[in-house]
Design an enzyme around this catalytic site. Structure first.
Site, PDB file in Angstrom:
ATOM      1  N   ASP A  13       0.865  -1.164   0.000  1.00 30.97           N
ATOM      2  CA  ASP A  13       0.000   0.000   0.000  1.00 30.97           C
ATOM      3  C   ASP A  13       0.921   1.238   0.000  1.00 30.97           C
ATOM      4  OD1 ASP A  13      -2.287   1.731   0.502  1.00 30.97           O
ATOM      5  OD2 ASP A  13      -1.506   1.858   2.556  1.00 30.97           O
ATOM      6  N   ARG A  14       0.392   2.390  -0.365  1.00 28.72           N
ATOM      7  CA  ARG A  14       1.243   3.586  -0.383  1.00 28.72           C
ATOM      8  C   ARG A  14       0.961   4.491   0.814  1.00 28.72           C
ATOM      9  NH1 ARG A  14       0.652   8.253  -4.810  1.00 28.72           N
ATOM     10  NH2 ARG A  14      -0.442   9.182  -3.051  1.00 28.72           N
ATOM     11  N   ASP A  15      -0.156   5.216   0.766  1.00 32.91           N
ATOM     12  CA  ASP A  15      -0.412   6.244   1.787  1.00 32.91           C
ATOM     13  C   ASP A  15      -0.658   5.628   3.169  1.00 32.91           C
ATOM     14  OD1 ASP A  15      -0.230   8.022  -0.332  1.00 32.91           O
ATOM     15  OD2 ASP A  15      -2.395   7.963  -0.698  1.00 32.91           O
ATOM     16  N   TYR A  24      -5.598  13.745   0.661  1.00 34.17           N
ATOM     17  CA  TYR A  24      -5.296  13.478  -0.747  1.00 34.17           C
ATOM     18  C   TYR A  24      -3.935  14.050  -1.103  1.00 34.17           C
ATOM     19  CZ  TYR A  24     -10.201  12.292  -0.927  1.00 34.17           C
ATOM     20  OH  TYR A  24     -11.417  11.723  -0.677  1.00 34.17           O
ATOM     21  N   SER A  58      -8.464   7.863  -5.546  1.00 37.90           N
ATOM     22  CA  SER A  58      -9.736   8.433  -5.987  1.00 37.90           C
ATOM     23  C   SER A  58      -9.646   9.938  -6.212  1.00 37.90           C
ATOM     24  CB  SER A  58     -10.840   8.122  -4.971  1.00 37.90           C
ATOM     25  OG  SER A  58     -10.641   8.857  -3.785  1.00 37.90           O
ATOM     26  N   ARG A 105     -10.858  -0.964  -7.117  1.00 36.70           N
ATOM     27  CA  ARG A 105     -10.629  -0.243  -5.868  1.00 36.70           C
ATOM     28  C   ARG A 105     -10.518  -1.229  -4.710  1.00 36.70           C
ATOM     29  NH1 ARG A 105     -10.988   4.775  -3.413  1.00 36.70           N
ATOM     30  NH2 ARG A 105     -11.834   4.718  -1.299  1.00 36.70           N
TER      31      ARG A 105
HETATM   32 MG   LIG Z   1      -3.017   3.276   3.237  1.00 34.72          MG
HETATM   33 ZN   LIG Z   2     -11.055   1.233  -9.710  1.00 37.00          ZN
END
Ligand SMILES: [Mg+2]
Ligand SMILES: [Zn+2]
Length: 201
Positions: A13-15, A24, A58, A105
């Site tokens: 995962d990133r964030d 964001y 998103s 997603r």
């Molecule tokens: Mg995350």
């Molecule tokens: Zn998607």
């Protein structure tokens, strides 16, 4: 040896996992890596694991940034990793809005299935490092070994919900470097190779 040697894959995962989750992230300047991430990614690379970023973005569907902006952010990420001798083998992202009900997603499995189909990833030999319950749910769904990092405001909720759901988390780490320590050690101890399975196309 006719059988192809399979390597361990680590989905990231990133964030909130590699970098501070400050809402964001829509510009390269907003991406701030946690301490030890650069070195830890390089250690995973040297261990022979393939690394794929799997991230929900998103902000694209919300009109807060373009796909080009996301590429610039990831270019910065790659440059920072390169300084430590590390790299990502691929970046998979969902650009959609939660209400788009897309298949990619997280926690939907489409990005992982894409990696399985197109990048020859054996999910049964993979780890998924993330800070949210959606990451751990996805790991559980696809049969990847979940590694929860307690590094964001979402981590505790993820831990609680995992206990509640009785999902099998491989490890709970207080930092990304600790997660990587565990993965490298765990992968060494596993008997991944199942020749009968590997020779089949
Ligand atoms: Mg995350
Ligand atoms: Zn998607």
């Amino acid at each position: 040896m006719g059988a192809q040697v399979q390597r361990t894959t680590v989905f990231l995962d990133r964030d909130g996992t590699l970098n501070h989750d400050s809402g964001y992230i829509t510009s390269p300047e907003a991406l701030i890596l946690f301490p030890g991430v650069v070195e830890s990614i390089a250690r995973l690379n040297r261990s022979g694991s393939r690394l794929f970023l799997v991230t929900n973005q998103s902000a694209i569907a919300r009109g807060l940034m373009t796909v080009e902006d996301l590429h610039l952010i990831h270019q910065k990420l790659r440059e920072e990793l390169e300084v430590g001798g590390g790299w990502l083998d691929g970046i998979l992202f969902c650009p959609h809005h939660p209400e788009d009900t897309c298949d990619c997603r997280k926690p939907n499995p489409d990005l992982i299935q894409q990696a399985t189909r197109e990048l020859n990833v054996d999910v049964a030999q993979s780890y998924f490092v993330g800070d949210k319950s959606t990451d751990m749910k996805l790991a559980h769904t696809v049969g990847s070994i979940g590694v929860l990092v307690m590094t964001s405001q979402f981590s505790q909720e993820a831990l609680d919900s995992m206990k509640h759901q009785n999902y099998n988390i491989g490890f709970v780490a207080s930092s990304f470097p600790e997660a990587v320590d565990w993965i490298i050690q765990d992968a060494r101890g596993r008997k991944w190779n199942e020749p009968d399975k590997l020779v089949k196309k």
